[in-house]
Write a protein that holds these residues in place. Structure first.
Motif, PDB file in Angstrom:
ATOM      1  N   CYS A 108      -3.660   7.475  -2.823  1.00 24.05           N
ATOM      2  CA  CYS A 108      -3.361   6.201  -2.208  1.00 24.05           C
ATOM      3  C   CYS A 108      -3.386   5.203  -3.402  1.00 24.05           C
ATOM      4  O   CYS A 108      -4.086   5.339  -4.501  1.00 24.05           O
ATOM      5  CB  CYS A 108      -4.176   5.567  -1.135  1.00 24.05           C
ATOM      6  SG  CYS A 108      -5.933   5.290  -1.571  1.00 24.05           S
ATOM      7  N   ARG A 123      -2.200   0.877   8.832  1.00 23.03           N
ATOM      8  CA  ARG A 123      -3.411   0.214   8.202  1.00 23.03           C
ATOM      9  C   ARG A 123      -4.248  -0.138   9.336  1.00 23.03           C
ATOM     10  O   ARG A 123      -3.963  -0.653  10.402  1.00 23.03           O
ATOM     11  CB  ARG A 123      -2.943  -0.784   7.337  1.00 23.03           C
ATOM     12  CG  ARG A 123      -2.499  -2.012   8.062  1.00 23.03           C
ATOM     13  CD  ARG A 123      -1.786  -2.943   6.852  1.00 23.03           C
ATOM     14  NE  ARG A 123      -1.074  -4.253   7.464  1.00 23.03           N
ATOM     15  CZ  ARG A 123      -0.154  -4.853   6.975  1.00 23.03           C
ATOM     16  NH1 ARG A 123       0.389  -4.572   5.834  1.00 23.03           N
ATOM     17  NH2 ARG A 123       0.150  -5.927   7.750  1.00 23.03           N
ATOM     18  N   ILE A 166      -6.131   2.267   4.854  1.00 24.83           N
ATOM     19  CA  ILE A 166      -4.985   2.475   5.286  1.00 24.83           C
ATOM     20  C   ILE A 166      -4.895   4.127   5.640  1.00 24.83           C
ATOM     21  O   ILE A 166      -5.729   4.818   5.111  1.00 24.83           O
ATOM     22  CB  ILE A 166      -3.988   2.629   3.943  1.00 24.83           C
ATOM     23  CG1 ILE A 166      -4.482   3.107   2.589  1.00 24.83           C
ATOM     24  CG2 ILE A 166      -3.784   0.796   3.745  1.00 24.83           C
ATOM     25  CD1 ILE A 166      -3.416   3.066   1.612  1.00 24.83           C
ATOM     26  N   ASN A 215      -6.638  -3.499   9.139  1.00 23.11           N
ATOM     27  CA  ASN A 215      -6.774  -4.570   8.417  1.00 23.11           C
ATOM     28  C   ASN A 215      -8.519  -4.877   8.692  1.00 23.11           C
ATOM     29  O   ASN A 215      -8.866  -5.344   7.680  1.00 23.11           O
ATOM     30  CB  ASN A 215      -6.046  -5.663   8.779  1.00 23.11           C
ATOM     31  CG  ASN A 215      -4.712  -5.651   8.654  1.00 23.11           C
ATOM     32  OD1 ASN A 215      -4.185  -4.859   7.865  1.00 23.11           O
ATOM     33  ND2 ASN A 215      -3.991  -6.124   9.517  1.00 23.11           N
ATOM     34  N   MET A 239       0.880  -1.367   0.022  1.00 27.31           N
ATOM     35  CA  MET A 239       0.091   0.155  -0.204  1.00 27.31           C
ATOM     36  C   MET A 239       0.880   1.179   0.096  1.00 27.31           C
ATOM     37  O   MET A 239       1.745   1.531   0.933  1.00 27.31           O
ATOM     38  CB  MET A 239      -0.901   0.086   1.144  1.00 27.31           C
ATOM     39  CG  MET A 239      -1.832  -1.048   1.431  1.00 27.31           C
ATOM     40  SD  MET A 239      -2.659  -1.405   2.805  1.00 27.31           S
ATOM     41  CE  MET A 239      -1.420  -1.808   3.594  1.00 27.31           C
TER      42      MET A 239
END
Length: 113
Positions: free
Chosen positions: A97, A73, A80, A75, A36
């Protein structure tokens, strides 16, 4: 189909902080699958890489933001973040992003007094 939506941009004074968020949809989990990244594009400049997090959690930053920005982040919620502290006028940019090959639409960050 992966989709990314950024939020959290705005106008902030020099020395201030902002927290950008990027919500991923179309994927089951970001926990261990994707690199990411955050990029930014300053006025009149090419898009530049800012920070990234590897699936294992390792993080990397461009020199200009080291010690001021932090990528993280969530999850469970497929998000993020980019925590930006001690902001400077030269941080003014549209922030994006990225989860290859997908980009969000960007969010404007303006640092000005």
């Amino acid at each position: 189909q992966v989709r990314l939506v950024e939020s959290g941009g705005g106008l902030v004074q020099p020395g201030g902080s902002l927290r950008l968020a990027c919500t991923l949809s179309g994927v089951a989990s970001i926990a261990s699958s994707f690199v990411m990244r955050w990029f930014r594009q300053k006025p009149g400049k090419d898009r530049e890489w800012v920070a990234q997090m590897l699936p294992g959690g390792a993080t990397y930053y461009t020199d200009a933001v080291k010690g001021r920005f932090a990528i993280s982040r969530d999850n469970a919620n497929n998000k993020i973040f980019l925590q930006m502290n001690s902001l400077k006028p030269e941080d003014t940019a549209v922030y994006y992003c990225n989860v290859t090959p997908t980009w969000g639409q960007g969010t404007q960050v303006t640092v000005s007094s």
